[in-house]
Scaffold this active site. Structure first.
Site, short mmCIF file in Angstrom:
data_model
loop_
_atom_site.label_atom_id
_atom_site.label_comp_id
_atom_site.label_asym_id
_atom_site.label_seq_id
_atom_site.Cartn_x
_atom_site.Cartn_y
_atom_site.Cartn_z
N GLU A 1 -1.16 -8.37 -27.12
CA GLU A 1 -0.38 -8.66 -25.90
C GLU A 1 1.07 -9.02 -26.26
O GLU A 1 2.01 -8.58 -25.60
CB GLU A 1 -1.06 -9.79 -25.10
CG GLU A 1 -2.36 -9.30 -24.46
CD GLU A 1 -3.14 -10.40 -23.75
OE1 GLU A 1 -3.33 -11.47 -24.36
OE2 GLU A 1 -3.56 -10.19 -22.60
N GLU B 1 -11.59 -9.25 -26.32
CA GLU B 1 -11.96 -10.37 -25.44
C GLU B 1 -13.35 -10.21 -24.84
O GLU B 1 -14.07 -11.19 -24.64
CB GLU B 1 -10.93 -10.48 -24.29
CG GLU B 1 -9.62 -11.12 -24.66
CD GLU B 1 -8.63 -10.16 -25.33
OE1 GLU B 1 -9.02 -9.03 -25.68
OE2 GLU B 1 -7.47 -10.56 -25.52
#
Ligand code: NAI
Length: 703
Positions: free
Chosen positions: A104, A124
């Site tokens: 990210e 995730e």
């Protein structure tokens, strides 16, 4: 936490939080400060963001989520927006990995360079959440939607080359990543950053590929977050949806259970005996340069394949040339299949096979460091083999048994080296299944324990050390589960009904399908050795004063061994068939059998099926803790996740009992079923489960 240096006009911001550069609060604050500093410094014209040590960044600090501490500003989203809003171009120089929050950060940068050996991923989903620091909104702006769905729902890493093809990075670097990134940064100093801001890009494509949905809600909400990127009018609106979705996941029991599983798995290498007196720190494993396997059947051939694939030479002993040739060709096939599937080069396959040697002569085992016995499950035979190995092998050699439940101490007792005798219980197929249950006998030395735990690591297994009792931990807990499943048949359920409930709970296969896959004859042979079998027409339904269901015996005696004979609890059409169909013959057999035993058949609710199968298993798990057979609840949970397909998103039987059901409720139901079934021993509640003392030991898993 993040170091600021300069190279001419290029500011270098080095993320520094070894070993994985997790983005804990101090790191986030330091990156934000340094981006601001670089923007304020008139001599700086571009910025390179890179990681210290082995990786760029493996992402968020999961311990922070769990403790709830240090979650304050700057949060990761703020850091990413600070990077993206920088008026001077930011180049992310990725090496090692950019996972989760690390990726990210890179997607917040204006340019992304990647070392040719590095990988990127959004893992995730493995802990039940989604890339919620803008990742789910940014990824579909740089790559196609199908790739974004795949990355977010599987968590699988993507290689540098693939990342370039998919548009996630701008360039693959084959030389020194940092110096190349500095040179690159200089070339973009006068270019406008505006068009490079990912949040301003359009989402690519509108079609959503079908996602893997396995009963866990994590993958589903990952897809929903990507859908939000497609359907929102702006990046900001998408971000709001991303935030609300991750909140839903955070508060779901599944995410906590997946995080528990993640940490429990990492705890396994830090093994200890109950109470901790012998452990990974105070022991040293022996070197294992060469191994041997006795018996090349289902298990022995898989175990030998594990050794060679880990680079350990292995000698395999069989009873005659015919069997030996058969097993060697089976192992060659296993290796060849890896080549066909692209997992192994032909050259490496050749190297692996050169480590394999078949023999009929025990004298060839004089110099091996460890022998794993995998002959039939028969104590007299195993003792005979242990005596022979003890006479033949060098005194330092470890003698291990792959028994699935026999007494390790009895095998040790016939040798002159009981401290070198241990259980190494692989699961079938041994070259595929991840679990290795290692069994310490009463004489097993700490060095031997350390050696087999280290062996597990070398063979890339999930290894758990347990104590010696009939069937050890995994199969011991399986016992009540399978027995309850068969009692349910006698009382009114049918195999596919029981299996359906277990599969709805999340097992890949119900108890009866597993029986058919493993072969119903396996358990039958064991029972026969103990004189436990009941034949059709005999009405003997008690063993040692306890209830016994003979239907599985009847099946085997009718030749219904399972998939291999084409028929078992189900009909598979042909020997080796894999598609189960309920079979009227079996249903008739079950109904007649329950009538003969005097049961009045009734409809059994899914809730009762689940409770009886799971709570009896959980109770047995508590008994293994209570008796110091299992050291820690995490060990039991990982045995069930990796050996028996227990659904990961419930954490494992012990975690599930405590966090999804509640021990008070389980205790109450144990008493209820015990009162109804005084002839069923496994309903006797574990003292540990019942007692207050339990709380202390369970607290290790409070998440
Ligand atoms: P299997 O019947 O497929 O193979 C046993 C092999 O041992 C045969 O090939 C036989 O020729 C060989 N053998 C017998 N006596 C021998 C001797 N004196 N010297 C050398 N070889 C000899 O049995 P399987 O299923 O591989 O089981 C082996 C052991 O592993 C048993 O103790 C079993 O309980 C255990 N186990 C089995 C699992 C399974 O799913 N099949 C799972 C975990 C453990």
């Amino acid at each position: 936490m993040a170091v600021f240096t300069k190279n001419g006009s290029v500011a270098l911001i080095r993320i520094q939080n070894p070993p994985m550069n997790a983005l804990k609060h101090a790191v986030r604050a330091a990156i934000t400060d340094n981006i601001k500093k670089a923007n304020e410094d008139p001599s700086v014209r571009s910025i390179v963001l890179h990681g210290d040590g082995r990786v760029f960044s493996a992402g968020a600090d999961i311990k922070e989520f769990q403790s709830g501490k240090n979650l304050g500003e700057p949060g990761l989203i703020k850091v990413i927006h600070t990077i993206e809003n920088s008026s001077k171009p930011v180049v992310a120089a990725i090496h090692g990995v950019a996972f989760g929050g690390g990726l990210e950060l890179a997607l917040g940068s204006h340019y992304r360079l990647i070392d040719s050996k590095a990988r990127v991923a959004f893992p995730e989903v493995n802990i039940g959440i989604l890339p919620a620091a803008t990742g789910s909104q940014r990824l579909p702006r740089v790559t196609d939607l199908a790739s974004a769905v795949e990355m977010c729902t599987t968590g699988m890493p993507v290689s540098a080359k693939k990342a370039l093809e998919k548009g996630i990075v701008d360039k693959v670097i084959y030389g020194d990543i940092l110096s190349e990134a500095i040179s690159f940064a200089k070339t973009v100093e006068s270019k406008p950053v505006g068009p490079r801001r990912v949040s301003t890009l359009k989402v690519k494509g509108k079609e959503i590929s079908s996602a893997v949905f396995d009963g866990a809600i994590g993958p589903l909400l990952n897809v929903k977050a990507l859908e939000a990127a497609v359907n929102s009018d702006s990046y900001e609106e998408g971000l709001e949806k991303e935030a609300s979705l991750v909140q839903a996941l955070f508060f779901s029991g599944q995410s906590r259970a997946l995080q528990y599983a993640f940490f429990s798995e990492r705890k396994l290498p830090k093994w200890e005996t109950p109470g901790g007196s012998v452990n990974y720190k105070n022991t040293t494993p022996m070197a294992l340069k060469e191994a041997a396997v006795i018996g090349g059947g289902t298990m022995g051939s898989g175990i030998a394949a594990c050794f060679i694939s880990s680079g350990i030479p292995v000698k395999l002993v069989e009873v005659n040339q015919e069997y030996l040739d058969k097993t060697l060709s089976g192992i060659r096939k296993i290796v060849q299949r890896n080549v066909e599937k692209g997992r192994l080069s032909q050259e490496k396959a050749g190297q692996q096979l050169s480590l394999l040697r078949g023999t009929l002569d025990y004298n060839e085992l004089r110099n091996v460091d460890i022998v794993i016995e995998a002959v039939f499950e028969n104590m007299d035979l195993k003792k005979k083999i242990f005596r022979r190995l003890d006479q033949t092998c060098k005194p330092s050699a470890i003698l291990a048994s792959n028994t699935s439940g026999l007494d390790i101490d009895q095998m040790a007792s016939v040798t002159s080296r009981p401290e070198k005798v241990v259980g190494t219980h692989f699961f079938s197929p041994a070259h595929v299944m991840k679990l290795l249950e290692n069994i310490r006998g009463k004489w097993t030395s700490p060095e031997t324990m350390a050696t087999v735990m280290e062996l597990g690591k070398k063979l890339q297994k999930i290894s758990v050390l347990v104590g010696n009792c009939p069937h050890f931990v995994g199969n011991r807990m399986l016992g009540p589960y399978v027995r309850e499943a068969s009692y349910l048949l006698e009382e009114g359920a049918l195999p596919h009904e029981v299996d359906q409930v277990l599969e709805d709970f999340g097992f890949a296969m119900g108890a009866f399908k597993v029986g058919d896959l493993a072969g119903n004859d396996v358990g039958y042979k064991g029972r026969k050795d103990f004189g436990f079998i009941t034949r059709e027409g005999q009405e003997d339904r008690f063993r040692q004063g306890y209830r016994y269901c003979p239907i599985a015996d009847f099946l085997v005696e009718r030749g219904r061994l399972g998939q291999k004979s084409g028929k078992g609890w189900y009909n598979y059409g042909k020997p080796g068939g894999r598609v189960p169909q309920p079979d009227p013959e079996v249903e008739k057999l079950i109904i007649e059998s329950s009538e003969k035993a005097g049961f009045k058949r009734r409809r059994i609710s899914p809730q009762e099926i689940l409770e009886r199968c799971l709570y009896s298993l959980i109770n047995e798990g508590f008994k293994t803790l209570e008796e110091n057979i299992a050291s820690r609840q995490e060990d039991i949970d990982m045995i069930w996740l990796y050996g028996y397909g227990w659904p990961r998103h419930t954490g494992g039987p012990m975690y599930y009992a405590k966090n999804f059901v509640g021990l008070d409720k389980i205790y109450e139901r144990l008493l209820y079923y015990q009162a109804l079934n005084p002839d069923v021993k496994h309903w006797e509640p574990s003292n540990l489960l019942a007692s207050e003392g339990l709380k202390g030991r369970m607290s290790i898993s409070r998440l």
